[in-house]
Motif scaffolding. Structure first.
Motif, PDB file in Angstrom:
ATOM      1  N   ALA A  37       0.865  -1.182   0.000  1.00 26.48           N
ATOM      2  CA  ALA A  37       0.000   0.000   0.000  1.00 26.48           C
ATOM      3  C   ALA A  37       0.896   1.224   0.000  1.00 26.48           C
ATOM      4  O   ALA A  37       1.930   1.253   0.680  1.00 26.48           O
ATOM      5  N   GLY A  38       0.507   2.229  -0.772  1.00 23.95           N
ATOM      6  CA  GLY A  38       1.303   3.445  -0.820  1.00 23.95           C
ATOM      7  C   GLY A  38       1.012   4.241  -2.064  1.00 23.95           C
ATOM      8  O   GLY A  38       0.071   3.953  -2.810  1.00 23.95           O
ATOM      9  N   VAL A  39       1.830   5.263  -2.318  1.00 27.08           N
ATOM     10  CA  VAL A  39       1.657   6.065  -3.524  1.00 27.08           C
ATOM     11  C   VAL A  39       2.039   5.201  -4.730  1.00 27.08           C
ATOM     12  O   VAL A  39       2.783   4.222  -4.601  1.00 27.08           O
ATOM     13  N   PRO A  40       1.514   5.545  -5.912  1.00 24.68           N
ATOM     14  CA  PRO A  40       1.750   4.686  -7.079  1.00 24.68           C
ATOM     15  C   PRO A  40       3.218   4.369  -7.357  1.00 24.68           C
ATOM     16  O   PRO A  40       3.558   3.229  -7.712  1.00 24.68           O
ATOM     17  N   GLU A  41       4.107   5.351  -7.203  1.00 23.94           N
ATOM     18  CA  GLU A  41       5.520   5.121  -7.489  1.00 23.94           C
ATOM     19  C   GLU A  41       6.116   4.062  -6.571  1.00 23.94           C
ATOM     20  O   GLU A  41       6.913   3.209  -7.004  1.00 23.94           O
ATOM     21  N   GLU A  42       5.733   4.084  -5.300  1.00 22.72           N
ATOM     22  CA  GLU A  42       6.233   3.090  -4.346  1.00 22.72           C
ATOM     23  C   GLU A  42       5.706   1.703  -4.682  1.00 22.72           C
ATOM     24  O   GLU A  42       6.455   0.721  -4.672  1.00 22.72           O
ATOM     25  N   VAL A  43       4.416   1.637  -4.977  1.00 26.23           N
ATOM     26  CA  VAL A  43       3.796   0.344  -5.255  1.00 26.23           C
ATOM     27  C   VAL A  43       4.371  -0.262  -6.530  1.00 26.23           C
ATOM     28  O   VAL A  43       4.648  -1.459  -6.611  1.00 26.23           O
ATOM     29  N   ARG A  44       4.562   0.569  -7.551  1.00 28.93           N
ATOM     30  CA  ARG A  44       5.080   0.072  -8.827  1.00 28.93           C
ATOM     31  C   ARG A  44       6.488  -0.514  -8.672  1.00 28.93           C
ATOM     32  O   ARG A  44       6.868  -1.421  -9.417  1.00 28.93           O
ATOM     33  N   ALA A  45       7.257  -0.017  -7.699  1.00 34.46           N
ATOM     34  CA  ALA A  45       8.624  -0.496  -7.487  1.00 34.46           C
ATOM     35  C   ALA A  45       8.711  -1.633  -6.475  1.00 34.46           C
ATOM     36  O   ALA A  45       9.802  -2.182  -6.260  1.00 34.46           O
ATOM     37  N   ASN A  46       7.584  -2.006  -5.867  1.00 25.30           N
ATOM     38  CA  ASN A  46       7.592  -3.045  -4.834  1.00 25.30           C
ATOM     39  C   ASN A  46       7.844  -4.416  -5.467  1.00 25.30           C
ATOM     40  O   ASN A  46       7.064  -4.849  -6.325  1.00 25.30           O
ATOM     41  N   PRO A  47       8.896  -5.128  -5.061  1.00 26.21           N
ATOM     42  CA  PRO A  47       9.226  -6.415  -5.684  1.00 26.21           C
ATOM     43  C   PRO A  47       8.100  -7.444  -5.590  1.00 26.21           C
ATOM     44  O   PRO A  47       7.878  -8.206  -6.543  1.00 26.21           O
ATOM     45  N   GLU A  48       7.366  -7.464  -4.475  1.00 26.46           N
ATOM     46  CA  GLU A  48       6.285  -8.440  -4.325  1.00 26.46           C
ATOM     47  C   GLU A  48       5.127  -8.130  -5.276  1.00 26.46           C
ATOM     48  O   GLU A  48       4.507  -9.033  -5.840  1.00 26.46           O
ATOM     49  N   VAL A  49       4.866  -6.850  -5.476  1.00 22.16           N
ATOM     50  CA  VAL A  49       3.806  -6.454  -6.410  1.00 22.16           C
ATOM     51  C   VAL A  49       4.211  -6.784  -7.841  1.00 22.16           C
ATOM     52  O   VAL A  49       3.411  -7.267  -8.643  1.00 22.16           O
TER      53      VAL A  49
END
Length: 252
Positions: free
Chosen positions: A231-243
């Motif tokens: 969960a977070g702003v789009p830039e953080e979520v897009r860079a999340n390895p699990e996502v």
């Protein structure tokens, strides 16, 4: 949409939708596993994840179509999690559907009027409200046409207008860009992006159009196998390895 003073429903009061530790099982399968999130009026939160991750089940619980096993949903401290769907709408939470559910044999005007009357707005006020909302959606010239005669895109817009007619605090949009081409998706973005501030609403949106979601949403909440994985702003979520592994892939 630029002149926010002309838009129906704008308000300065902030409200909060709180989803806390929701859990739902079907015959032993955990579909929603202790999911918590919040949404304030004035913002757009995106709910994303692979097919079968629990997004639609979560929305159905929040809007009163499914019973929860545990957890709660409240608006400004008022628990709505045991209310039937029609009372959830009157409490200030409305939704649209992935499969469009308009009254196809009613006119556009009548569809929006129904949305207003269903939450207790008078017939006279409902008609005025419908006229203004159709104008905002670019459907004023089609007010007296049957909903069945609209293009797919315009049916999507009409469903949003009908939802807004209930003067909600929160709107849940289920796949609003489904079936739209890139140009139509951009038009939807231009319509939705200013809406929270202009209307004083909070929007929770589910969609697989990640180009749209990354531009539209203030925050993203990601589910996989019924659980929150990010969960977070789009830039953080897009860079999340699990996502990336579960949903976006290496090209995102």
């Amino acid at each position: 949409m630029d002149d926010k003073s002309t838009l129906v429903g704008a308000t300065d009061a902030k409200s909060t939708l709180t989803i806390k530790e929701l859990r739902k099982t079907f015959a032993g399968l955990v579909a929603v596993d202790d999911v918590s999130l919040s949404l304030q009026t004035g913002e757009i939160v995106g709910l994303i994840g692979p097919n079968g991750s629990g997004k639609t089940t979560l929305i159905n619980i929040v809007t009163g179509l499914l019973d929860k096993d545990s957890g709660f949903v409240d608006i400004d401290g008022f628990d709505i999690s045991a209310l039937p769907a029609h009372r959830v709408a009157r409490a200030g939470l409305v939704r649209t559907y992935q499969t469009i559910r308009l009254f196809k044999n009613l006119t556009c005007q009548e569809n929006v009027v129904v949305g207003a009357i269903s939450v207790g707005i008078s017939q006279r006020e409902a008609n005025s409200l419908a006229t203004q909302l159709l104008d905002e959606m670019g459907l004023a010239e089609r007010a007296n046409e049957l909903a069945s005669r609209l293009t797919f895109r315009d049916q999507r817009l009409l469903e949003i207008a009908r939802a807004l007619a209930g003067r909600p605090k929160f709107i849940l949009l289920d796949e609003p860009a489904a079936g739209l081409n890139e140009e139509e998706s951009d038009q939807l973005l231009a319509l939705l992006r200013p809406m929270p501030e202009a209307k004083g609403v909070g929007i929770l949106v589910v969609d697989h159009d990640m180009r749209l979601m990354m531009q539209l949403c203030d925050r993203l909440h990601v589910l996989n196998y019924g659980r929150t994985i990010a969960a977070g702003v789009p830039e953080e979520v897009r860079a999340n390895p699990e996502v990336i592994k579960a949903y976006l892939g290496s090209e995102a």
